[in-house]
Design a protein around this motif. Structure first.
Motif, PDB file in Angstrom:
ATOM      1  N   UNK A 102       0.859  -1.179   0.000  1.00 53.92           N
ATOM      2  CA  UNK A 102       0.000   0.000   0.000  1.00 53.92           C
ATOM      3  C   UNK A 102       0.906   1.243   0.000  1.00 53.92           C
ATOM      4  N   UNK A 103       1.100   1.825  -1.160  1.00 57.16           N
ATOM      5  CA  UNK A 103       2.043   2.922  -1.322  1.00 57.16           C
ATOM      6  C   UNK A 103       1.635   4.134  -0.481  1.00 57.16           C
ATOM      7  N   UNK A 104       0.370   4.484  -0.523  1.00 58.57           N
ATOM      8  CA  UNK A 104      -0.092   5.672   0.205  1.00 58.57           C
ATOM      9  C   UNK A 104       0.114   5.527   1.708  1.00 58.57           C
ATOM     10  N   UNK A 105      -0.110   4.319   2.216  1.00 61.16           N
ATOM     11  CA  UNK A 105       0.105   4.069   3.647  1.00 61.16           C
ATOM     12  C   UNK A 105       1.584   4.212   3.991  1.00 61.16           C
ATOM     13  N   UNK A 106       2.443   3.683   3.135  1.00 59.80           N
ATOM     14  CA  UNK A 106       3.882   3.782   3.370  1.00 59.80           C
ATOM     15  C   UNK A 106       4.372   5.218   3.349  1.00 59.80           C
ATOM     16  N   UNK A 107       3.836   6.020   2.413  1.00 61.77           N
ATOM     17  CA  UNK A 107       4.229   7.429   2.342  1.00 61.77           C
ATOM     18  C   UNK A 107       3.815   8.160   3.606  1.00 61.77           C
ATOM     19  N   UNK A 166       4.230  -0.392   4.440  1.00 61.81           N
ATOM     20  CA  UNK A 166       2.906  -0.639   3.877  1.00 61.81           C
ATOM     21  C   UNK A 166       2.785  -1.940   3.110  1.00 61.81           C
ATOM     22  N   UNK A 167       3.698  -2.901   3.362  1.00 64.66           N
ATOM     23  CA  UNK A 167       3.650  -4.205   2.682  1.00 64.66           C
ATOM     24  C   UNK A 167       2.655  -5.097   3.419  1.00 64.66           C
ATOM     25  N   UNK A 168       1.367  -4.903   3.145  1.00 67.46           N
ATOM     26  CA  UNK A 168       0.315  -5.504   3.951  1.00 67.46           C
ATOM     27  C   UNK A 168       0.277  -7.027   3.835  1.00 67.46           C
ATOM     28  N   UNK A 169       0.439  -7.582   2.638  1.00 73.02           N
ATOM     29  CA  UNK A 169       0.372  -9.040   2.454  1.00 73.02           C
ATOM     30  C   UNK A 169       1.531  -9.735   3.167  1.00 73.02           C
ATOM     31  N   UNK A 170       2.735  -9.199   2.995  1.00 77.80           N
ATOM     32  CA  UNK A 170       3.905  -9.770   3.659  1.00 77.80           C
ATOM     33  C   UNK A 170       3.769  -9.635   5.179  1.00 77.80           C
ATOM     34  N   UNK A 171       3.228  -8.522   5.616  1.00 74.11           N
ATOM     35  CA  UNK A 171       3.038  -8.284   7.042  1.00 74.11           C
ATOM     36  C   UNK A 171       2.093  -9.331   7.643  1.00 74.11           C
ATOM     37  N   UNK A 172       1.010  -9.639   6.937  1.00 77.75           N
ATOM     38  CA  UNK A 172       0.047 -10.640   7.408  1.00 77.75           C
ATOM     39  C   UNK A 172       0.685 -12.026   7.472  1.00 77.75           C
ATOM     40  N   UNK A 173       1.484 -12.376   6.446  1.00 85.76           N
ATOM     41  CA  UNK A 173       2.161 -13.671   6.440  1.00 85.76           C
ATOM     42  C   UNK A 173       3.139 -13.786   7.607  1.00 85.76           C
TER      43      UNK A 173
END
Length: 718
Positions: A610-615, A670-677
Motif C-alpha cells: 500500500x504505497x499511500x500508507x507507506x508514504x 505498507x507491505x500488507x500481504x507480507x506483514x500478514x504472512x
C-alpha cells in the motif's frame, strides 16, 4: 566419583605389588605392572581434568551465546511493533498539528518541531537499514572541524529551541582547523550523543569539550567529551545504553541514535564509552583518530594585524562554565582575559575603563549599563559584545548602538576570529575582484524562503528542462533530492564536495540554471566553492542557494559575502524548496501546486504493498519513502533464502528474530500481504509449532518476490 575410583585403583595396585614382592616374583614383571597401572591412572586423571574443563568451556560459550542472543532480541524488539509505533507517531503528530493550528500563535515553529519527530524516526530507520545491509562506507577526506561543529550546533539548537539548558563548546587551543577523516559520520555521531543528553529534564548544562592528543603513529587522536549535570543514568539502563528499544509509555524510540553513533564510531576505528553516577550526571567520551592536513601550521587562526592581539577582554556570562569556554576562545588570540560571575557583576559593577573588549550576557543590558558603556566609549575605543545562546535566539535580542557585535553560543575559534576581524573593520586579503556586469547580477534573497503550500513531488514538473547542480556530500540527502525531483523533468547533476562542484561548473557543456550548495563538506566547503565559482564573471548570473543548519545573521552575511544568493535552512522543506525554484527558475510558468496535489492523491495500487500508507509513515515524503524502499530491498530482498536455510537447520530462534525484523519493517513500508504472512509465522513460533514452519517456505518466497517486483516497479515508475 572419579576420585574414589582412582583411590581404589591405587590401593589395589599397591596390594598386588606387595604380594608379588613377597612371593619373590621377578622385579621386571612387578615394575611393568606398576608402569601400566600408573599410565592408566594418569590417563584417567587427564580424562577427568579434560572433561571438567570442557564442561566449563561449554558453560562459558553457552553464557556468551545467551548474552549475544539477548542483545539481538533487544535490538530486534526495536522493530517488533514498528508498524504500530510509526502509525501511532504519525497519528499523534497529525492530532497535535490540528490542535496547534487552532491554539498556537507561533504555528510555523511549533508545527515544524512536531512534524520533525516522525522525520527523525524515518532518518534513524534509514541509518539502521544501511548499517544492517553493510552499505555505510567510511571516507577519509580533508575537512574543516568548525563547519562540522556549526552544523551540529545549528541542528541541535533548532531542535531544542527554548531549552533552559546551556550548550557549551569548549575547544582546546591545539585542536587543528583542518583534519582528514570522515566529517559526515563524525557530525552524525556528535549530533546523536547531544540529542540523547539534551532530552533530559531539569538539565542545567551540556558541555562538549574537544581536545587533541598526539599518538605514536603519524595521526593524532581527538577526544570529544560530553558531560552534563543531570540526574545520571541508572546501572540497568547504562548496561544496555547502546541497545535501542521502543518506549510504550512515551511513544518514542530510545537509544536508536546512540546505537547508530556507536556503530559508526566503531567503523571509524574509534571508541565510545560512557560513565554515569545517579544525581551526579553522565560523561560520554568519544575518541577518534585523524590526520592533520598541515602539520607545520601550529597557529591555525592568524589575525591580519598585530593591533588586534593582546587586547584586554572582560567576560560576564550567566553560566560560569560557559564563560570559561569563551575565555579559552579569546586567549587563543593572546588576549588577556578576565572572567566575572553574573552574580558578582550585578552586585557591584566593576570599572571597565581599562578593557578593550567587553563581552556581557545579553540579559545584563539595562538602561544603567548602556549609559555607563556609552560614557566609556566617549573617551576611548571600547568594543561591546552581547553574548547570547542559539537555544534562546528566538527571544527578543537587545538592539542598541552601544553593542558592536552579537555573539551566539556555542562557539568555535573560527567564528570568534571572524567576529574580531569584522568588528574592527579589517579586510582580510582576498582574491582581487573583477569589474562586474550589472546586467548579469541576480537577486539576493536575504530572508528564509516562505513555504509554498500544497506542494507535492509532481509540482516540480513546473521547472522541467532546467539544469540544476546539487552539491551535497551526504548520500542519503542526495538520494532524497533525486527521488523528490526524478519525475520533474529537471536535468540534475550531483557533486560530492565543493571541489567537484567547481570543476563541474567550469567543465559543463551547458550552463546550470541553479546550484544547490551544501555548506559543510569535505575537501572544499560551500563558502570556498562559491568564491571559486564567482572568480569568473561568466557565472555572475548563475544563482547559488545554500543548504545550512546554522542560520545566524553572521553566517548568513558570510554566505552573501562569498557570493551565495539565498539560503535554505535544514532540514529540507519541500514547500520552501519549491519557492526557491520559483524565485530563480520560473520564467513564465504559473504555480500549479494545487492541481498537482489533486493528481497525486489518486490511489496508487501495487500488488502486495500500500504505497499511500507507506508514504504516510515516511512523514508524507515520497522521496524519503522511495529511499526506505530501496534500503529495505537491499537489506531484506533475499531474506527468503535465509528463511529457508534457518528452518532447514532448525534454528527457530533466528527465524523468530528475522520475522520480528520483517514484521516491523513491512508494517512501516505498507507491505500488507507480507506483514500478514509474517504475523501468521510468528503465531506458529509462539505456540512452538515448529513442524509447520516448513510449509511457509514457498509462501515466504512468493510474497517477498512479489514485494520486490512491486518495489522495483514503483521506483522505476515515471
Amino acid at each position: 566419583m572419579y576420585l574414589n575410583k582412582i583411590s581404589m585403583a591405587i590401593i589395589g595396585l599397591s596390594s598386588m605389588g606387595y604380594a608379588q614382592a613377597d612371593q619373590g616374583a621377578g622385579s621386571e614383571t612387578f615394575w611393568l605392572w606398576i608402569a601400566l597401572f600408573a599410565l592408566g591412572i594418569v590417563g584417567i586423571a587427564i580424562l577427568f581434568v579434560t572433561s571438567y574443563q570442557t564442561q566449563k568451556l561449554k558453560q562459558f560459550y553457552k553464557s556468551m551465546f545467551e548474552k549475544q542472543l539477548e542483545m539481538e532480541r533487544n535490538q530486534n524488539l526495536l522493530l517488533a511493533n514498528m508498524s504500530e509505533n510509526v502509525h501511532n507517531i504519525a497519528k499523534q503528530t497529525l492530532e497535535e498539528t490540528q490542535q496547534l493550528s487552532k491554539t498556537s500563535t507561533n504555528k510555523d515553529t511549533v508545527l515544524g518541531n512536531t512534524e520533525s519527530r516522525l522525520l527523525d524516526v524515518t532518518h534513524d530507520l534509514l541509518d539502521f537499514l544501511r548499517l544492517k545491509s553493510k552499505q555505510v562506507e567510511i571516507v577519509n577526506e580533508a575537512f574543516n572541524i568548525n563547519n562540522v561543529l556549526n552544523e551540529v550546533s545549528g541542528s541541535i539548537c533548532s531542535q531544542f529551541l527554548g531549552s533552559k539548558a546551556e550548550l557549551i563548546f569548549d575547544i582546546h587551543k591545539n585542536v587543528p582547523r583542518h583534519l582528514i577523516g570522515d566529517s559526515l559520520h563524525l557530525g552524525q555521531a556528535l549530533k546523536s550523543i547531544l540529542e540523547y543528553l539534551m532530552v533530559q529534564e531539569e538539565l542545567d548544562e551540556v558541555k562538549l569539550e574537544v581536545s587533541m592528543f598526539d599518538t605514536f603513529e603519524e595521526n593524532v587522536e581527538l577526544q570529544f567529551q560530553f558531560s552534563d549535570k543531570g540526574r545520571g543514568i541508572d546501572p540497568k539502563t547504562l548496561e544496555n545504553l547502546f541497545v535501542p528499544y521502543y518506549d510504550v509509555d512515551t511513544g518514542k524510540y530510545v537509544g536508536l541514535g546512540l546505537f547508530v553513533a556507536n556503530a559508526l564510531v566503531d567503523m571509524m576505528k574509534g571508541k565510545l564509552t560512557v560513565e554515569s553516577r545517579e544525581e551526579k550526571g553522565s560523561t560520554f567520551t568519544l575518541t577518534l583518530p585523524f590526520d592533520i592536513v598541515n602539520k607545520s601550521d601550529q597557529r591555525r587562526y592568524r589575525l591580519p594585524e598585530k593591533a588586534l592581539i593582546e587586547k584586554k577582554v572582560f567576560i560576564v556570562d550567566s553560566n560560569y562554565n560557559s564563560a570559561l569556554a569563551v575565555k579559552r576562545m579569546f586567549t587563543y588570540f593572546r588576549h588577556e582575559v578576565t572572567v566575572l560571575s553574573k552574580k558578582e557583576f550585578m552586585k557591584t559593577m566593576p570599572n571597565l575603563n581599562s578593557f578593550d573588549i567587553v563581552i556581557l550576557d545579553e540579559s545584563l543590558f539595562d538602561i544603567r549599563l548602556i549609559q555607563y558603556l556609552n560614557q566609556i566609549k566617549m573617551g576611548k575605543e571600547l568594543k561591546v559584545i552581547a553574548l547570547n545562546s542559539l537555544l534562546h535566539s528566538n527571544q527578543n535580542n537587545v538592539n542598541d548602538e552601544v553593542i558592536d557585535a552579537q555573539l551566539f553560543k556555542p562557539l568555535n575559534q573560527e567564528r570568534v576570529f571572524e567576529m574580531i576581524v569584522n568588528m574592527y573593520n579589517i579586510k582580510v586579503p582576498a582574491v582581487e575582484e573583477e569589474q562586474k556586469d550589472e546586467a548579469k547580477q541576480i537577486q539576493t534573497y536575504r530572508r528564509d524562503f516562505t513555504e509554498t503550500k500544497g506542494v507535492t513531488q509532481h509540482s516540480f514538473q513546473d521547472f522541467s528542462g532546467k539544469n540544476i547542480l546539487i552539491v551535497e556530500d551526504n548520500l542519503i540527502n542526495q538520494k532524497v533530492l533525486l527521488n523528490l525531483l526524478h519525475l520533474s523533468g529537471i536535468n540534475i547533476s550531483v557533486a560530492n564536495n565543493g571541489q567537484e562542484a567547481v570543476d563541474m561548473v567550469k567543465k559543463s557543456q551547458f550552463p546550470f540554471d541553479l546550484v544547490l550548495m551544501d555548506i559543510n563538506m569535505p575537501i572544499m566547503d560551500g563558502f570556498t566553492a562559491t568564491q571559486m565559482i564567482r572568480l569568473e564573471s561568466q557565472y555572475d548570473g548563475m544563482p547559488i542557494v545554500a543548504f545550512t543548519a546554522l542560520v545566524l545573521d553572521s553566517e548568513i552575511q558570510k554566505m552573501f559575502n562569498c557570493g551565495i544568493n539565498a539560503f535554505l535552512a535544514k532540514p529540507l522543506n519541500i514547500g520552501k524548496l519549491y519557492t526557491a525554484f520559483s524565485t530563480y527558475l520560473d520564467d513564465t510558468s504559473k504555480v500549479a501546486a494545487k492541481k498537482k496535489e489533486v493528481e497525486s492523491q489518486k490511489a496508487i495500487s501495487y500488488q502486495g504493498i500500500n504505497i499511500n500508507e507507506g508514504i504516510t509513515h515516511a512523514n508524507n515524503s515520497e522521496a524519503l519513502y522511495r529511499e526506505i524502499l530501496k534500503e529495505f530491498a537491499t537489506a531484506y530482498g533475499t531474506s527468503d533464502e535465509i528463511f529457508t536455510k534457518l528452518i532447514k537447520e532448525h534454528r527457530y530462534e533466528q527465524v523468530k528474530m528475522l520475522c520480528i525484523d520483517m514484521r516491523g519493517l513491512t508494517g512501516a513500508i505498507g507491505a500488507e500481504d507480507m506483514h500478514a504472512l509474517i504475523n501468521d509465522i510468528l503465531h506458529k513460533i509462539l505456540y512452538k509449532k515448529y513442524e509447520l514452519l516448513a510449509n511457509y517456505n514457498e509462501k515466504y518466497k512468493f510474497e517477498i518476490q512479489t514485494l520486490n517486483r512491486s518495489i522495483q516497479k514503483y521506483i522505476n515508475a515515471a
